[in-house]
Design an enzyme around this catalytic site. Structure first.
Site, PDB file in Angstrom:
ATOM      1  N   LYS A 137       0.823  -1.199   0.000  1.00  0.00           N
ATOM      2  CA  LYS A 137       0.000   0.000   0.000  1.00  0.00           C
ATOM      3  C   LYS A 137       0.870   1.267   0.000  1.00  0.00           C
ATOM      4  O   LYS A 137       2.080   1.197   0.171  1.00  0.00           O
ATOM      5  CB  LYS A 137      -0.955  -0.030   1.209  1.00  0.00           C
TER       6      LYS A 137
HETATM    7  C1  PLP Z   1      -4.929  -4.755   0.847  1.00  0.00           C
HETATM    8  C2  PLP Z   1      -6.401  -4.903   0.872  1.00  0.00           C
HETATM    9  C3  PLP Z   1      -7.079  -5.516   1.943  1.00  0.00           C
HETATM   10  C4  PLP Z   1      -6.368  -6.226   3.055  1.00  0.00           C
HETATM   11  O1  PLP Z   1      -5.435  -5.509   3.740  1.00  0.00           O
HETATM   12  P1  PLP Z   1      -4.294  -6.284   4.584  1.00  0.00           P
HETATM   13  O2  PLP Z   1      -3.630  -5.201   5.343  1.00  0.00           O
HETATM   14  O3  PLP Z   1      -3.393  -6.938   3.584  1.00  0.00           O
HETATM   15  O4  PLP Z   1      -4.959  -7.270   5.440  1.00  0.00           O
HETATM   16  C5  PLP Z   1      -8.455  -5.511   1.940  1.00  0.00           C
HETATM   17  N1  PLP Z   1      -9.158  -4.976   0.933  1.00  0.00           N
HETATM   18  C6  PLP Z   1      -8.547  -4.416  -0.132  1.00  0.00           C
HETATM   19  C7  PLP Z   1      -9.384  -3.820  -1.220  1.00  0.00           C
HETATM   20  C8  PLP Z   1      -7.154  -4.369  -0.199  1.00  0.00           C
HETATM   21  O5  PLP Z   1      -6.562  -3.824  -1.263  1.00  0.00           O
END
Ligand code: PLP
Length: 375
Positions: free
Chosen positions: A181
């Site tokens: 992210k």
């Molecule tokens: C990355 C992501 C998640 C999950 O996040 P984590 O921190 O990896 O558990 C959930 N929903 C979306 C749309 C994502 O891109």
């Protein structure tokens, strides 16, 4: 080889982690956790933010706080990551998938109302690529049918809709700070709680079902097991890492946007050959990712192979949940799948990360032109 993603690193992370270690406070809810949540509350005008161990854990908390009962239904897009769905399944819900809009790849807000039944409890819009769903329409539907709204804003930290931070519009918003992210703590996330009435319940849920928070505030004489809960708090070491990045959030955001705009500008001349993402009026995005859509699956596979042969790693994205084994088991697709499958087959993401060089971006654009110039 140009990598698809490199986790963000601004340079002060280790200093802050050292500070956390030297202060002998590395468990959850230390001073860096507090700094991170205060930063987000101020910046996003959020009533309450709590750090969690992942974006998935933030979604788990949101589903439990919604009070899902077995058999309740949740409306969500099929074009998303499994975590958007898992949290509701774990809480006992059935999934109702609704088609996406082809311009943003977000849930089609005009198809939500028809999918509502007397069992519907929650709408979960996902802000794909950090671009907002049509939140005014979604919130109006939710109010009309007394539904709760959980924003999966995992990709949307620092994005806005009509001036409001994503994650702060629904009842709950969920952020991710996974290494893929825009801002990261390795693994981590946050839940935004937009109604004060849920704060105490969330504190208890997050701290193993105890009222430890009230105890530390001196509101109760001893702390007790008061409800069901789990442990959702990350170590302050991870929060220290994140704080370094939040301090540089504007710089990271500006750099990502510059790369996004460079791609977008350069690819205009291949419109017709490829489709480009659309940013609706009123939406400011965080350049979480840049994608193009090829004519079809076969062209996408050839383009990705061509790029790989030239040292560039691109990536496709979600296999629609309704066509995966768990999606079939836990849910159903409402109405026609006009865009979800076709457009996810065509979509390819290009390298975009904090620190990618201008030369690499130029090279990726040149090679993309070489491919589409010849088909
Ligand atoms: C990355 C992501 C998640 C999950 O996040 P984590 O921190 O990896 O558990 C959930 N929903 C979306 C749309 C994502 O891109």
């Amino acid at each position: 080889m140009i990598r698809f993603n490199v986790p963000p690193f601004v340079g002060t992370e280790l200093d802050y982690m050292k500070e956390a270690v030297m202060s002998h406070q590395i468990c959850g809810d230390g001073s860096f956790t507090q700094k991170c949540t205060q930063w987000m509350e101020q910046r996003f005008h959020a009533p309450k933010v709590m750090l969690t161990t992942s974006g998935s854990a933030a979604l788990d908390m949101a589903a439990l706080l919604c009070g899902i009962q077995p058999g309740d239904e949740v409306i969500l897009p099929s074009f998303t990551f499994p975590s958007t769905a898992n949290c509701f399944v774990l809480a006992g819900a059935r999934l109702v998938f609704v088609d996406i809009r082809p311009d943003t790849m977000n849930i089609d807000e005009t198809k939500i109302e028809a999918a509502i039944t007397e069992k519907t409890k929650v709408i979960c819009p996902v802000h794909y690529a950090g671009v907002a769903c049509e939140m005014d329409t979604i919130m109006a539907i939710a109010r009309k049918y007394h539904l709760m709204v959980v924003e999966d804003a995992a990709q949307a930290v620092m994005s806005t809709y009509k001036g409001r931070a994503l994650g702060t519009i629904g009842d709950f918003g969920c952020y991710s700070f996974h290494e893929t992210k825009n801002y990261s703590m390795g693994e981590g996330g946050a839940i935004v709680i937009n109604h004060a009435s849920y704060i105490e319940k969330a504190e208890i849920l997050r701290e193993k079902g105890t009222n430890r928070k009230q105890f530390f505030r001196g509101q109760v004489a001893k702390y007790n097991w008061v409800d069901f809960g789990d442990s959702y708090l990350p170590s302050d070491l991870n929060a220290a890492y994140l704080m370094a990045q939040l301090e540089k959030a504007d710089e990271i955001n500006a750099e990502r946007l510059a790369v996004w705009n460079t791609y977008h500008h350069a690819f205009q001349k291949w419109q017709g050959m490829i489709e480009l993402p659309v940013i609706p009026n009123g939406c400011r995005h965080n350049a979480h990712l840049y994608y193009i859509k090829c004519r079809d699956l076969e062209t996408r596979q050839r383009y990705m192979q061509f790029m790989k042969d030239h040292g560039v790693l691109c990536a496709f994205h979600y296999v629609p949940l309704h066509s995966s084994p768990a999606g079939r088991k836990f849910g159903r697709f409402f109405g026609e799948d006009t865009y979800t499958t076709k457009h996810s087959d065509r979509l390819v993401r290009l390298p975009l990360y904090y620190g990618i060089t201008a030369e690499d971006v130029k090279y990726i654009i040149e090679k993309t032109g070489a491919f589409f110039g010849n088909v």
